[in-house]
Design an enzyme around this catalytic site. Sequence first.
Site, PDB file in Angstrom:
ATOM      1  N   HIS A 161       0.809  -1.232   0.000  1.00  0.00           N
ATOM      2  CA  HIS A 161       0.000   0.000   0.000  1.00  0.00           C
ATOM      3  C   HIS A 161       0.840   1.279   0.000  1.00  0.00           C
ATOM      4  CE1 HIS A 161      -3.633  -2.274   0.365  1.00  0.00           C
ATOM      5  NE2 HIS A 161      -3.357  -2.757   1.550  1.00  0.00           N
ATOM      6  N   HIS A 199      -6.511  -7.152  -0.841  1.00  0.00           N
ATOM      7  CA  HIS A 199      -6.673  -5.709  -1.051  1.00  0.00           C
ATOM      8  C   HIS A 199      -5.804  -5.253  -2.220  1.00  0.00           C
ATOM      9  CE1 HIS A 199      -7.426  -6.625   3.246  1.00  0.00           C
ATOM     10  NE2 HIS A 199      -8.515  -5.903   3.005  1.00  0.00           N
ATOM     11  N   ASP A 280      -4.976 -13.027   2.682  1.00  0.00           N
ATOM     12  CA  ASP A 280      -6.193 -12.570   3.362  1.00  0.00           C
ATOM     13  C   ASP A 280      -7.450 -12.722   2.509  1.00  0.00           C
ATOM     14  OD1 ASP A 280      -5.098 -10.622   1.774  1.00  0.00           O
ATOM     15  OD2 ASP A 280      -5.147  -9.028   3.266  1.00  0.00           O
TER      16      ASP A 280
HETATM   17 ZN   LIG Z   1      -4.593  -7.275   2.413  1.00  0.00          ZN
END
Ligand SMILES: [Zn+2]
Length: 340
Positions: A161, A199, A280
């Site tokens: 990120h 994500h 995840d």
């Molecule tokens: Zn993640």
Amino acid sequence: MPVVWSDRCLLHEPLEEIWVGVPTPAAETPARALAIRDALDARMVEAEPHPDEALLAVHDGELLAYLASAWQEWEGAELPDDPGQGRVVPYVFAHRELGARRTPTAVWARPGWFAYDTMTLVGPGTWEAARAAADAALTAVDLVVAGEPVAYACTRPPGHHVTRSAYGGSCYLNNSAIAASALLDGVEGPVAVLDIDAHHGNGTQEIFRGRDDVRTGSVHVDPGAGWFPHFLGFADESDGANLNLPLAPGSGDEPWLEAVAELARWAAGAAGLVVALGVDAAATDPESPLTASPAAFREAGRLLGELSVPTVVVQEGGYDLGTLGELVRSALLGLEEGRA
Ligand SMILES: [Zn+2]
């Protein structure tokens, strides 16, 4: 395959995340790395220190200097005593509409120049752990450039990120991007970063945006359905060098594996591969609504392994301590099977 490890990765203890203004227990804990290590019986390799140049290939020097000194600044200003905040956390942000031109003077305002959320706290061991994670990723690259077909870096804190100059999403240095940039120097041709964390790998996407020598692909839960990183990860950000495959919440093995297969097909022709391995997307994980099974991680590894190019695997997310290690193990076994 060799597993690159550093005890220094355990030194980062965020303790909390500030979510909608409320302190909640940190999900990104040292126990994650230990859970993964305990599930792997592979050859362990100690992460070797690497010079800052390898980090400066993808990050601004200003970000590195800030992260290296943020905790000392915070402690020196006695903020842990008054008002009693024991971790570096922003309260103002350099929103683009401000047109801000300089970093703030006040120690309590400075994190708002570099951080884009309140979830990513800096404490006494954060820099050392983040630096060690980058060293682990770079050591894995060294192993692959020296002839190992695949190397796995058990990195923590995660990295995907982080942009060139802004940190967030429980990440401080973009280990996958650092690895991709270094791998590019060791292979003949373009490198692909394929991100299967639940994500979107927004930092990696933005670091390499507009470049044709590093392609970035990501399968992830649809940010438009309300999921982090919220602002990025949409399908219409895709171009010749970027492919985003957002999935609806609740998506399980079939759509997830079809997306992984599409990423692998899209990356064919790359001379080197970085797998940003978050686990995840598993049904057992509390941080995402995707519902992949352990068997799907083995199959995803196999699909990526079939690319049969020099491959560096960098650990990203994965937060269910009970299944985390086995999920990583499944993905790595699959990678070896795919190459065989
Ligand atoms: Zn993640």
